[in-house]
Enzyme design. Structure first.
Site, PDB file in Angstrom:
ATOM      1  N   GLN A   1       0.821  -1.213   0.000  1.00 55.69           N
ATOM      2  CA  GLN A   1       0.000   0.000   0.000  1.00 55.69           C
ATOM      3  C   GLN A   1       0.861   1.273   0.000  1.00 55.69           C
ATOM      4  OE1 GLN A   1      -2.824  -1.738   3.391  1.00 55.69           O
ATOM      5  NE2 GLN A   1      -3.448   0.291   2.722  1.00 55.69           N
ATOM      6  N   HIS A   2       0.197   2.372  -0.281  1.00 54.12           N
ATOM      7  CA  HIS A   2       0.674   3.749  -0.027  1.00 54.12           C
ATOM      8  C   HIS A   2       1.778   4.291  -0.936  1.00 54.12           C
ATOM      9  CE1 HIS A   2      -1.497   3.371   3.745  1.00 54.12           C
ATOM     10  NE2 HIS A   2      -0.673   2.432   4.184  1.00 54.12           N
TER      11      HIS A   2
ATOM     12  N   ASP B   1      -2.290  -4.781  -0.515  1.00 54.86           N
ATOM     13  CA  ASP B   1      -1.978  -6.152  -0.071  1.00 54.86           C
ATOM     14  C   ASP B   1      -2.769  -6.601   1.157  1.00 54.86           C
ATOM     15  OD1 ASP B   1      -0.488  -4.524   1.646  1.00 54.86           O
ATOM     16  OD2 ASP B   1       1.416  -5.539   1.288  1.00 54.86           O
TER      17      ASP B   1
HETATM   18  O1  LIG Z   1       1.716   0.233   4.990  1.00 54.38           O
HETATM   19  C1  LIG Z   1       1.149  -0.838   5.128  1.00 54.38           C
HETATM   20  C2  LIG Z   1      -0.258  -0.926   5.589  1.00 54.38           C
HETATM   21  O2  LIG Z   1      -0.828   0.316   5.886  1.00 54.38           O
HETATM   22  C3  LIG Z   1       1.912  -2.096   4.824  1.00 54.38           C
HETATM   23  O3  LIG Z   1       1.254  -3.231   5.300  1.00 54.38           O
HETATM   24  C4  LIG Z   1       2.238  -2.185   3.347  1.00 54.38           C
HETATM   25  O4  LIG Z   1       1.052  -2.493   2.635  1.00 54.38           O
HETATM   26  C5  LIG Z   1       3.408  -3.108   3.059  1.00 54.38           C
HETATM   27  O5  LIG Z   1       3.118  -4.441   3.109  1.00 54.38           O
HETATM   28  P1  LIG Z   1       4.161  -5.678   3.086  1.00 54.38           P
HETATM   29  O6  LIG Z   1       5.124  -5.478   1.987  1.00 54.38           O
HETATM   30  O7  LIG Z   1       4.745  -5.811   4.443  1.00 54.38           O
HETATM   31  O8  LIG Z   1       3.250  -6.853   2.814  1.00 54.38           O
END
Ligand SMILES: O=C(CO)[C@@H](O)[C@H](O)COP(=O)(O)O
Ligand SMILES: Nc1ncnc2c1ncn2[C@@H]1O[C@H](COP(=O)(O)OP(=O)(O)O)[C@@H](O)[C@H]1O
Length: 480
Positions: A80-81, A233
């Site tokens: 995300q983000h 994700d």
């Molecule tokens: O910033 C967040 C949720 O707000 C994280 O959960 C990212 O989405 C990264 O995910 P991974 O690479 O650890 O799965």
């Protein structure tokens, strides 16, 4: 259904790697698996990756499944983000700033001060921290104005990849809810104006269930392959676990994900709006909400401490009273973006294994503390007897499972399906073919089934030590 209509591919483009699963639509059996690593660069608070590398990793992972040319539908979920900035030709203006890049912490603070935390939560469901795309865009305009001026399109990781596959500039409500400029009614024009971002640069947010498009002729899929809208994700993992916010038994089931990030969340019927900022009010990919708390320091921070101690990651020892706050990369929950790691209570007889156990405790404590906040924010009753669904790479480690049980006093269930994000994306792709909801597809695939680890007595002394150390050390951890 024809023979080729039986296979879909779900993709997880996460921080460290792209993982793709080819899945049988009827049974959920995994027929092929592909994987390709990513490079993350940056020291101090910076964390960046080249979007072109994600695209190459996606191609490799799709090929690795052995079904890229025959899949009937594909869907991409992603970290995300992340702020992906593209020029008029669709090339990256600069590397993407990732969710765990905390250089944008001052911009996040300034944005919160301008609108007020309560108003941010009311409009967007969340109070932005450094992670949110809006804070990263504000950082870019302040620190690299030429890059911001050269930007003709702003994307999130998953919609960047979906667009590479289909040529369509589209995204979904789940991932859009992590930007800080999306409300339940669409993009917030006032927030976009405040950060100087032209809404024309953003992808259209499609309604759930609407496909993104079809694969173009020059890509890794057979031309015309259906491509689902994809999502963030965490939203995909919720789908992969069969969790929906609609009526049914799955609303409010707590999930703890132990990966590069640590996350705790639940699908809820109520829309979260937590003015303290602990809980992000994300949207579930289908409908309803996905209140979530996220830590920056999870499996990688604990692995780093194990390496510093020269021990295997599972070589923990009980006892002692040492406390580790493993905030190596700054922290998001609690919101201490400039923090560093802290070791407290070291004695002559403290062992290396106890220090390692304390690192697990410190990482798990932040997430477990936020669990009740997550349910409260989504208006779901907290059921202390409900097992925690434990997912992510860490769920495979006994030390993680035991730590979560000991600090929560609850049972944990570890789904047999390892790659829940990719499975959730596969369920989204399958839903395009069958007309079901993605979470219904995952339930039919029985993805959440797996061993149940019984509860143990909560270690109140360890929890109290951690809480006390955190309170006392907070001024130090806030120092820049
Ligand atoms: O910033 C967040 C949720 O707000 C994280 O959960 C990212 O989405 C990264 O995910 P991974 O690479 O650890 O799965
Ligand atoms: N058997 C295991 N025991 C403990 N930790 C593990 C185990 N296998 C993988 N991990 C951890 O899982 C992490 C990767 O988790 P994953 O959920 O795949 O990451 P991401 O969030 O990037 O998708 C690695 O950093 C590693 O520390």
């Amino acid at each position: 259904m024809t023979a080729t209509a039986r296979v879909v591919i779900g993709v997880d483009s996460s921080t460290q790697a792209t993982k793709a699963l080819a899945v049988d639509v009827e049974t959920g059996a995994v027929l092929g698996e592909g994987r390709a690593p990513h490079t993350v660069t940056g020291t101090g608070g910076a964390r960046e990756s080249d979007p072109e590398q994600w695209w190459q990793a996606l191609r490799a992972a799709l090929a690795g499944t052995g079904h890229a040319g025959a899949a009937a539908a594909v869907s991409v979920a992603g970290q995300q983000h992340g702020l992906v900035t593209l020029d008029a030709a669709g090339r990256a203006v600069r590397p993407a700033m990732l969710w765990n890049d905390v250089r944008s912490a001052p911009e996040a603070r300034e944005l919160v001060a301008r609108l007020g935390a309560t108003e941010w939560a009311r409009r967007t469901g969340s109070v932005p921290t450094a992670a949110f795309t809006v804070a990263k865009w504000a950082w870019l305009t302040a620190h690299e104005p030429e890059a911001a001026r050269a930007t003709a399109a702003v994307r999130l990781p998953h919609d960047y990849l979906t667009e590479r596959l289909t040529g369509e500039a589209v995204t979904d409500r789940g991932d859009a809810s992590g930007t800080g400029w999306w409300t339940a009614d669409g993009y917030d024009q006032e927030i976009l104006a405040a950060v100087g971002l032209d809404p024309a640069l953003l992808p259209a947010v499609l309604p759930p269930g609407r496909p993104a498009g079809t694969a173009t002729a020059d890509g890794p899929l057979a031309p015309g392959t259906r491509v689902a809208i994809g999502t963030g994700d965490n939203m995909a993992a919720a789908l992969g676990l069969g969790l929906g916010a609609g009526a049914g038994p799955t609303a409010g089931r707590p999930v703890l994900s132990l990966g590069t990030s640590g996350t705790v969340y639940a699908a809820t019927r109520g829309r979260p709006a937590d003015p303290t900022g602990t809980v992000a009010g994300f949207a579930h990919a289908t409908d309803g909400w996905l209140p979530l708390a996220c830590t920056l320091n999870c499996t990688q921070a604990v692995d780093r401490i194990a390496a510093l101690l020269g021990r295997d990651r599972g070589a923990v020892e009980p006892g002692g009273s040492v406390v580790v706050l493993p905030f190596l990369d700054g922290e998001r929950t609690p919101n201490l973006p400039e923090a560093t790691g802290l070791l407290h209570g070291l004695r002559h007889d403290t062992t290396a294994g106890q220090i390692l156990q304390a690192a697990y405790d410190g990482a798990a404590h932040s997430l477990l503390t936020a669990l009740d906040d997550v349910l409260r924010a989504g208006g779901e009753p907290a059921d202390p007897d409900a097992p925690i669904l434990l997912i992510g790479g860490g769920a495979q480690g006994r030390a993680w499972r035991d730590t979560v049980r000991r600090l929560s006093g609850r049972a944990v269930q570890v789904p047999a399906g390892r790659e829940l994000v990719a499975l959730g994306a596969a369920a989204q792709a399958a839903a395009l073919l069958t007309g079901e909801r993605p979470e219904e597809v995952a339930r039919r695939w029985r993805t959440a089934d797996g061993p149940l680890y019984e509860p143990v007595e909560r270690d109140e002394a360890a929890v109290a030590r951690l809480a006390d150390t955190l309170t006392k050390a907070e001024p130090l951890l806030r120092e820049k």
